[in-house]
Design a protein around this motif. Sequence first.
Motif, PDB file in Angstrom:
ATOM      1  N   UNK A 174       0.815  -1.215   0.000  1.00 40.04           N
ATOM      2  CA  UNK A 174       0.000   0.000   0.000  1.00 40.04           C
ATOM      3  C   UNK A 174       0.851   1.268   0.000  1.00 40.04           C
ATOM      4  N   UNK A 175       2.116   1.131  -0.338  1.00 37.79           N
ATOM      5  CA  UNK A 175       3.000   2.290  -0.403  1.00 37.79           C
ATOM      6  C   UNK A 175       2.660   3.192  -1.579  1.00 37.79           C
ATOM      7  N   UNK A 176       3.301   4.350  -1.635  1.00 39.18           N
ATOM      8  CA  UNK A 176       3.003   5.363  -2.651  1.00 39.18           C
ATOM      9  C   UNK A 176       3.621   5.055  -4.019  1.00 39.18           C
ATOM     10  N   UNK A 177       4.762   4.405  -4.048  1.00 34.94           N
ATOM     11  CA  UNK A 177       5.430   4.131  -5.321  1.00 34.94           C
ATOM     12  C   UNK A 177       5.986   2.726  -5.350  1.00 34.94           C
ATOM     13  N   UNK A 178       6.499   2.298  -6.500  1.00 36.55           N
ATOM     14  CA  UNK A 178       7.068   0.953  -6.612  1.00 36.55           C
ATOM     15  C   UNK A 178       8.208   0.742  -5.618  1.00 36.55           C
ATOM     16  N   UNK A 179       8.349  -0.487  -5.161  1.00 35.05           N
ATOM     17  CA  UNK A 179       9.411  -0.809  -4.213  1.00 35.05           C
ATOM     18  C   UNK A 179      10.064  -2.116  -4.642  1.00 35.05           C
ATOM     19  N   UNK A 180      11.386  -2.157  -4.550  1.00 31.02           N
ATOM     20  CA  UNK A 180      12.130  -3.366  -4.862  1.00 31.02           C
ATOM     21  C   UNK A 180      12.135  -4.252  -3.617  1.00 31.02           C
ATOM     22  N   UNK A 231      13.741 -10.078  -1.426  1.00 27.30           N
ATOM     23  CA  UNK A 231      13.277 -11.399  -1.009  1.00 27.30           C
ATOM     24  C   UNK A 231      12.366 -12.038  -2.065  1.00 27.30           C
ATOM     25  N   UNK A 232      11.588 -11.222  -2.742  1.00 23.13           N
ATOM     26  CA  UNK A 232      10.696 -11.724  -3.787  1.00 23.13           C
ATOM     27  C   UNK A 232      11.379 -11.727  -5.151  1.00 23.13           C
ATOM     28  N   UNK A 233      12.523 -11.033  -5.244  1.00 22.61           N
ATOM     29  CA  UNK A 233      13.287 -11.004  -6.489  1.00 22.61           C
ATOM     30  C   UNK A 233      12.660 -10.131  -7.562  1.00 22.61           C
ATOM     31  N   UNK A 234      11.911  -9.107  -7.140  1.00 25.00           N
ATOM     32  CA  UNK A 234      11.278  -8.236  -8.130  1.00 25.00           C
ATOM     33  C   UNK A 234      10.791  -6.943  -7.483  1.00 25.00           C
ATOM     34  N   UNK A 235      10.264  -6.066  -8.324  1.00 30.86           N
ATOM     35  CA  UNK A 235       9.683  -4.813  -7.867  1.00 30.86           C
ATOM     36  C   UNK A 235       8.180  -5.005  -7.702  1.00 30.86           C
ATOM     37  N   UNK A 236       7.647  -4.468  -6.627  1.00 33.92           N
ATOM     38  CA  UNK A 236       6.217  -4.567  -6.349  1.00 33.92           C
ATOM     39  C   UNK A 236       5.601  -3.187  -6.552  1.00 33.92           C
ATOM     40  N   UNK A 237       4.475  -3.158  -7.240  1.00 34.83           N
ATOM     41  CA  UNK A 237       3.772  -1.911  -7.547  1.00 34.83           C
ATOM     42  C   UNK A 237       2.741  -1.594  -6.460  1.00 34.83           C
ATOM     43  N   UNK A 238       2.381  -0.302  -6.310  1.00 32.25           N
ATOM     44  CA  UNK A 238       1.346   0.058  -5.334  1.00 32.25           C
ATOM     45  C   UNK A 238       0.044  -0.701  -5.606  1.00 32.25           C
ATOM     46  N   UNK A 239      -0.611  -1.122  -4.549  1.00 33.88           N
ATOM     47  CA  UNK A 239      -1.884  -1.844  -4.566  1.00 33.88           C
ATOM     48  C   UNK A 239      -1.760  -3.245  -5.174  1.00 33.88           C
TER      49      UNK A 239
END
Length: 74
Positions: free
Chosen positions: A7-13, A16-24
Motif C-alpha cells: 500500500x506504499x506510494x510508489x514501486x518498491x524493490x 526477497x521476492x526477487x522483483x519490484x512490487x507496484x502500489x496496490x
Amino acid sequence: MARVRYIGAGPVSVPELGRTVQPDELVEVPDSRFEGYVCQPGSWEAVEEPKAESAPAAKKTTTAAKSATTSKEV
C-alpha cells in the motif's frame, strides 16, 4: 503461502521476492515471513494470513481384543 498487499506510494524493490512490487499489488510471501511484512502497516496490509500449521493426523488404529477363555475344573 500468505498474501499481502503493498500500500506504499510508489514501486518498491523487494529482494526477497526477487522483483519490484507496484502500489496496490497483491503478492504471495512465505508463511514464515508474513509477520515481517504486516509489521510495517504503512507499507503492507494482510490479505490472507498464513494457514495454521496442523499436526500430522495421528493414525487411528483399532485392535481387536482377544478374549481368553479359561476353564476351571473343580
